[in-house]
Scaffold this motif. Structure first.
Motif, PDB file in Angstrom:
ATOM      1  N   ILE A 175       0.942  -0.980  -0.147  1.00  0.00           N
ATOM      2  CA  ILE A 175       0.175  -0.312  -0.096  1.00  0.00           C
ATOM      3  C   ILE A 175       0.892   0.987   0.015  1.00  0.00           C
ATOM      4  O   ILE A 175       0.809   2.496  -0.936  1.00  0.00           O
ATOM      5  CB  ILE A 175      -0.807   0.154   1.096  1.00  0.00           C
ATOM      6  CG1 ILE A 175      -2.306  -1.403   0.999  1.00  0.00           C
ATOM      7  CG2 ILE A 175      -1.966   1.255   1.444  1.00  0.00           C
ATOM      8  CD1 ILE A 175      -2.706  -1.845   2.703  1.00  0.00           C
ATOM      9  N   MET A 176       1.918   1.230   1.175  1.00  0.00           N
ATOM     10  CA  MET A 176       2.770   2.416   1.018  1.00  0.00           C
ATOM     11  C   MET A 176       3.443   2.945  -0.713  1.00  0.00           C
ATOM     12  O   MET A 176       3.019   3.865  -1.008  1.00  0.00           O
ATOM     13  CB  MET A 176       3.465   2.093   1.974  1.00  0.00           C
ATOM     14  CG  MET A 176       4.997   3.286   1.902  1.00  0.00           C
ATOM     15  SD  MET A 176       6.367   2.544   2.969  1.00  0.00           S
ATOM     16  CE  MET A 176       6.805   1.246   2.738  1.00  0.00           C
ATOM     17  N   THR A 177       3.814   1.768  -1.035  1.00  0.00           N
ATOM     18  CA  THR A 177       4.329   1.988  -2.769  1.00  0.00           C
ATOM     19  C   THR A 177       3.201   2.831  -4.018  1.00  0.00           C
ATOM     20  O   THR A 177       3.771   3.033  -4.288  1.00  0.00           O
ATOM     21  CB  THR A 177       4.998   0.671  -2.935  1.00  0.00           C
ATOM     22  OG1 THR A 177       6.476  -0.010  -2.171  1.00  0.00           O
ATOM     23  CG2 THR A 177       5.127   0.955  -4.367  1.00  0.00           C
ATOM     24  N   LEU A 178       2.186   1.874  -3.563  1.00  0.00           N
ATOM     25  CA  LEU A 178       1.124   2.210  -4.580  1.00  0.00           C
ATOM     26  C   LEU A 178       1.135   3.531  -4.310  1.00  0.00           C
ATOM     27  O   LEU A 178       0.536   4.185  -5.901  1.00  0.00           O
ATOM     28  CB  LEU A 178      -0.353   1.254  -4.047  1.00  0.00           C
ATOM     29  CG  LEU A 178      -1.351   1.419  -4.423  1.00  0.00           C
ATOM     30  CD1 LEU A 178      -1.458   1.123  -6.373  1.00  0.00           C
ATOM     31  CD2 LEU A 178      -2.701   0.664  -4.333  1.00  0.00           C
ATOM     32  N   LEU A 179       0.180   3.638  -2.986  1.00  0.00           N
ATOM     33  CA  LEU A 179      -0.287   5.807  -3.059  1.00  0.00           C
ATOM     34  C   LEU A 179       0.944   6.717  -2.974  1.00  0.00           C
ATOM     35  O   LEU A 179       0.814   7.613  -2.040  1.00  0.00           O
ATOM     36  CB  LEU A 179      -0.776   5.086  -1.906  1.00  0.00           C
ATOM     37  CG  LEU A 179      -2.297   4.316  -1.330  1.00  0.00           C
ATOM     38  CD1 LEU A 179      -3.105   4.430  -0.705  1.00  0.00           C
ATOM     39  CD2 LEU A 179      -2.671   5.495  -2.935  1.00  0.00           C
ATOM     40  N   GLY A 180       2.332   6.404  -3.019  1.00  0.00           N
ATOM     41  CA  GLY A 180       3.406   6.894  -2.740  1.00  0.00           C
ATOM     42  C   GLY A 180       3.712   6.925  -1.288  1.00  0.00           C
ATOM     43  O   GLY A 180       4.319   8.733  -1.218  1.00  0.00           O
ATOM     44  N   ARG A 181       3.453   6.995  -0.575  1.00  0.00           N
ATOM     45  CA  ARG A 181       3.897   6.883   0.895  1.00  0.00           C
ATOM     46  C   ARG A 181       5.039   6.913   1.323  1.00  0.00           C
ATOM     47  O   ARG A 181       6.055   6.313   1.185  1.00  0.00           O
ATOM     48  CB  ARG A 181       2.830   6.377   1.702  1.00  0.00           C
ATOM     49  CG  ARG A 181       1.282   6.619   1.785  1.00  0.00           C
ATOM     50  CD  ARG A 181       0.915   8.079   1.728  1.00  0.00           C
ATOM     51  NE  ARG A 181       1.196   8.885   0.346  1.00  0.00           N
ATOM     52  CZ  ARG A 181       0.748  10.111   0.552  1.00  0.00           C
ATOM     53  NH1 ARG A 181       0.914  10.839   1.584  1.00  0.00           N
ATOM     54  NH2 ARG A 181       1.298  11.094  -0.660  1.00  0.00           N
TER      55      ARG A 181
END
Length: 423
Positions: free
Chosen positions: A399-405
């Motif tokens: 999720i972090m990678t997907l959303l650029g966090r």
């Protein structure tokens, strides 16, 4: 519902109390709406209640829904007829959007209300639903493995110990051993989404002491290539569903375009990756693995040469892999294993497992393990077990990678790390 009476339950975002008119922005899980009240014609008690409203209060507002193109929030506003204060918020709120991340973690119940944080967990819900859809369509069974273990799993390091009726128990680092037990039990294909625990004293942006692991294991494989083929198709399906459901909102709130990957994902052996890095002048302290900068450089190289965000790095040496990873018969110093990098971050580790008990025991001894604590695990393979393999995927890293966090704390509901055991 234009022209009809509607009820909106939500949190007060802002209040503007003017001489004649009162404006209240209320936000719920679906978005925000402007509610208005005319002091001149409205109820005096309602006017007083609005004047006393504090941001963050949980309210119910009933009124007639009207169109007003000047209102930025969808061109709609709610004419307040009845206001119910379900939970008044203390003032001021303990955090705002500019607060440091660690301070926001102290008041997670407040920070979660932000639209971008709500979207993170909407995306997580869609991802898990899509994962299960794929698994259901491809013959997988769901398991729930125990998190209390009588012996150490995986490497034996980074374990949490706890007293257990006069014995010592350990919190599971992974469901690995129990996934393999399911293969010996004839389950054929299994998955699990569940918590795992690592006593890792790391304070990096991508480590935590409790996180959600997504695991798969499949039988009757020919090599780890079969595992990679399953994973890339599964991930493509999941990302396609996220793009369909949340693509517009992700673009609006995070400025990220959800790219559905093409198949197959590029593959590169560790030896080939190290050669690429050497050509760029990047030296890696540990020859058996990639460092984080090396992972980022390899991902950049793959993106430039293939246009792909994903890359499988394969064929790691035995020194950096678990004892149960199968080794190439013709090259026993190399394991039939892989890591999956996405935009330069490792999100998966997988391999074909060694299912032959004598070879498995020999590999454990070579790694310095005592066989007695592994007796239950080794017994899984004693009475027949198919060739199998699998992988573990970190949900928050995905999720972090997907959303650029930039930090797993941002995409974890309630984070746990070496310095955080509350709230």
């Amino acid at each position: 519902m234009l022209g009809q009476r509607a009820l909106v339950n939500g949190f007060v975002e802002t209040v503007r109390d003017q001489k004649r008119m009162q404006f209240v922005i209320v936000r719920d899980i679906t978005g925000a709406v402007q509610a208005i009240h005319d002091k001149r014609t409205g109820d005096a008690a309602t006017s007083a209640a609005i004047s006393a409203l504090t941001p963050g209060s949980a309210v119910g507002i009933c009124g007639t829904l009207t169109a007003n193109q000047q209102v930025k929030l969808g061109g709609l506003e709610l004419q307040i007829e009845q206001l119910t204060i379900h939970g008044a918020a203390a003032s001021p709120l303990p955090i705002d959007r500019e607060s440091a991340l660690e301070h926001q973690m102290d008041w997670r119940c407040v920070s979660l209300r932000a639209p971008e944080n709500l979207l993170i967990f909407k995306v997580q819900t869609t991802m898990e639903r899509a994962m299960r859809e794929y698994w259901a369509d491809h013959g997988f069974m769901e398991i729930h493995s125990p998190k209390l273990m009588g012996t150490a799993s995986e490497s034996g390091g980074e374990l949490f110990h706890l007293p257990y009726f006069g014995q010592t128990a350990y919190l599971a680092q992974s469901p690995q051993f129990y996934k393999q037990a399911a293969m010996a039990g004839g389950f054929d294909r299994v998955f699990e989404i569940g918590p795992v625990f690592r006593a890792n004293p790391s304070f990096t942006s991508r480590h935590d002491t409790e996180f959600t692991s997504v695991d798969m294991e499949i039988s009757w494989i020919k090599s780890h290539e079969d595992v990679m083929t399953i994973e890339e198709a599964w991930l493509a399906y999941v990302l396609r569903r996220v793009a369909e459901v949340h693509g517009d909102e992700i673009r609006q709130l995070f400025g990220i375009e959800v790219a559905v990957p093409t198949l197959p994902f590029p593959r590169i052996t560790l030896a080939e990756a190290r050669a690429v890095l050497a050509a760029e002048g990047h030296e890696i302290p540990h020859k058996e693995d990639l460092d984080p900068e090396g992972e980022r450089r390899i991902a950049r190289h793959i993106a430039q040469t293939t246009g792909h965000e994903f890359v499988f790095v394969t064929d790691y040496p035995v020194e950096v892999r678990a004892f149960y990873h199968m080794r190439y018969p013709e090259n026993p110093g190399i394991t039939m294993s892989f890591d999956l990098l996405w935009k330069g971050l490792e999100v998966t580790t997988g391999a074909q497992r060694e299912h032959r008990p004598e070879q498995l025991a020999a590999q454990a001894i070579a790694k310095g393990f005592s066989l007695e604590p592994l007796s239950d695990y080794l017994s899984f393979f004693k009475y027949g077990c198919p060739p199998h393999g699998g992988m573990g995927v970190g949900l928050t890293r995905l999720i972090m990678t997907l959303l650029g966090r930039s930090n797993v704390r941002e995409v974890t509901y309630l984070y746990r790390g070496p310095n955080r055991l509350r709230p």
